[in-house]
Design an enzyme around this catalytic site. Structure first.
Site, PDB file in Angstrom:
ATOM      1  N   ALA A 239       0.840  -1.208   0.000  1.00 13.90           N
ATOM      2  CA  ALA A 239       0.000   0.000   0.000  1.00 13.90           C
ATOM      3  C   ALA A 239       0.876   1.259   0.000  1.00 13.90           C
ATOM      4  O   ALA A 239       1.138   1.827  -1.060  1.00 13.90           O
ATOM      5  CB  ALA A 239      -0.935  -0.032   1.188  1.00 13.90           C
ATOM      6  N   ARG A 240       1.331   1.660   1.147  1.00  9.95           N
ATOM      7  CA  ARG A 240       2.166   2.848   1.283  1.00  9.95           C
ATOM      8  C   ARG A 240       2.997   2.709   2.544  1.00  9.95           C
ATOM      9  O   ARG A 240       2.544   2.129   3.537  1.00  9.95           O
ATOM     10  CB  ARG A 240       1.324   4.118   1.458  1.00  9.95           C
ATOM     11  CG  ARG A 240       0.894   4.802   0.192  1.00  9.95           C
ATOM     12  CD  ARG A 240       2.070   5.443  -0.552  1.00  9.95           C
ATOM     13  NE  ARG A 240       1.634   6.087  -1.773  1.00  9.95           N
ATOM     14  CZ  ARG A 240       1.480   5.464  -2.950  1.00  9.95           C
ATOM     15  NH1 ARG A 240       1.745   4.187  -3.083  1.00  9.95           N
ATOM     16  NH2 ARG A 240       1.093   6.146  -4.015  1.00  9.95           N
ATOM     17  N   GLU A 269      10.763   6.021   2.455  1.00 12.93           N
ATOM     18  CA  GLU A 269      11.476   5.453   1.312  1.00 12.93           C
ATOM     19  C   GLU A 269      12.005   6.568   0.396  1.00 12.93           C
ATOM     20  O   GLU A 269      11.419   7.652   0.378  1.00 12.93           O
ATOM     21  CB  GLU A 269      10.543   4.503   0.535  1.00 12.93           C
ATOM     22  CG  GLU A 269       9.354   5.171  -0.122  1.00 12.93           C
ATOM     23  CD  GLU A 269       8.402   4.163  -0.764  1.00 12.93           C
ATOM     24  OE1 GLU A 269       7.983   3.207  -0.089  1.00 12.93           O
ATOM     25  OE2 GLU A 269       8.079   4.355  -1.952  1.00 12.93           O
ATOM     26  N   HIS A 287       9.375  -0.700  -4.102  1.00  9.02           N
ATOM     27  CA  HIS A 287       8.154  -0.026  -4.589  1.00  9.02           C
ATOM     28  C   HIS A 287       7.946  -0.272  -6.093  1.00  9.02           C
ATOM     29  O   HIS A 287       7.933   0.671  -6.896  1.00  9.02           O
ATOM     30  CB  HIS A 287       8.228   1.482  -4.282  1.00  9.02           C
ATOM     31  CG  HIS A 287       6.867   2.126  -4.244  1.00  9.02           C
ATOM     32  ND1 HIS A 287       6.552   3.183  -3.446  1.00  9.02           N
ATOM     33  CD2 HIS A 287       5.729   1.842  -4.926  1.00  9.02           C
ATOM     34  CE1 HIS A 287       5.284   3.543  -3.638  1.00  9.02           C
ATOM     35  NE2 HIS A 287       4.751   2.729  -4.542  1.00  9.02           N
TER      36      HIS A 287
END
Ligand code: GLV
Length: 326
Positions: A239-240, A269, A287
């Protein structure tokens, strides 16, 4: 008539640039230079639109300093880099790239789940290090995916894609928690059952996070939530960063509070919490959940078409705050 001026904040595919150059005077960044915020603001002077890729923070301060800006087109489905209320207040349109990445991202969520449950990277590192010299009965024995209970936190389009893969492909019992419940028809298509968050945490053998990042979802998974999970469970975050408390997760993995985790996103990140780099029972990717060539091209095309749709024809395709169009 002169063409509107836009800024493309990061390097993009040549065909994306060509599409934009047909309609706009484009300032590009094909060298992919890391612009500071001040440099971004300076380059946005006189620009009506900006092509962003998720890392550029668009907030009241930036908007106040860039009075010509009318649209920010994000090449991402997530838009937590946008302060949408601030954009709406200044009548700046935001757009994102939903749908075109759903299946690719769901594929990746499943890949990360499989890699985590079956200890793929950990065992590969062992082999590459020349440590494999005999058969052992429990060598990298992991947990089963087929027939297990798949928990999904956040049941938007990508969550539903993962549910379908789990239920129809792997015979998994799918449970989910979301801000709102799916329609009975979607629940039946996904073969998914709605449960409370606590039941989700306690029951899932594999828990996949697919919820958007917001102040409310910050650290939705921290030490108290990890403590509720089964010690045999795996956790997957596509997700995040910030939805998981990475320090608490690293500790839980070290203590074997849960069996393993698969992470594609991180707090802060591209920096990764140093403790996550030293625990063995975690699969780490940078990612890349939407990163296939066709999908990244489709995302870039949609972001570009939003700029053209809005600045040339007044009709963006995927507006986040369509009220500014009224
Ligand atoms: C990627 O993280 C996206 O939001 O598209």
């Amino acid at each position: 008539m002169s063409k509107p001026r836009i800024l493309v904040a990061r390097a993009v595919f040549p065909e994306t640039l060509a599409l934009l150059e047909r309609h706009f005077e484009v300032e590009a960044n094909q060298a992919d230079a890391a612009w500071s915020r001040q440099e971004l603001i300076a380059r946005l002077q006189g620009k009506a639109g900006v092509f962003t890729t998720g890392g550029e923070r668009i907030d009241a301060e930036l908007l106040g300093a860039c009075p010509d800006l009318k649209i920010c087109a994000n090449m991402a489905v997530g838009f937590n880099n946008f302060d949408l209320p601030a954009m709406t207040a200044r009548r700046v349109l935001g757009t994102n790239t939903p749908d075109v990445l759903t299946e690719t991202t769901a594929d990746f969520g499943f890949a990360l789940l499989m890699a985590t449950a079956r200890r793929l990277t950990e065992s590969e590192h062992f082999l590459r290090a020349g440590l494999w010299n005999k058969w052992t009965i429990d060598l990298f024995a992991g947990s089963d995916v087929h027939g297990s209970t798949l928990g999904i936190l956040g049941m938007g389009r990508i969550g539903q894609g993962i549910a379908r893969r789990g239920a129809h492909g792997f015979g998994m019992d799918v449970i989910y928690h979301n801000r709102s419940r799916l329609s009975p028809q979607l629940e039946s298509e996904c073969k998914a059952r709605y449960v409370g968050k606590e039941e989700l945490l306690k029951t899932a053998d594999h828990l996949v996070l697919v919820l958007p990042y917001s102040a409310e979802s910050h650290h939705a998974i921290g030490a108290p939530e990890l403590a509720l999970m089964k010690p045999t469970a795996t956790l997957v975050n596509i997700a995040r960063g910030g939805i998981v408390d990475d320090a608490a997760l690293a500790q839980a993995l070290r203590d074997k509070r849960i069996a393993a985790a698969g992470l594609d996103v991180y707090e802060g990140e591209p920096k990764v919490h140093p403790d996550l780099l030293t625990v063995p029972n975690v699969v780490l990717t940078p990612h890349i959940a939407s990163a296939t060539v066709p999908t990244r091209k489709a995302m870039a095309k949609l972001a570009a078409e939003n700029l053209v749709g809005f600045l040339v024809n007044g009709r963006p395709l995927t507006a986040l705050n369509p009220e500014v169009l009224a």
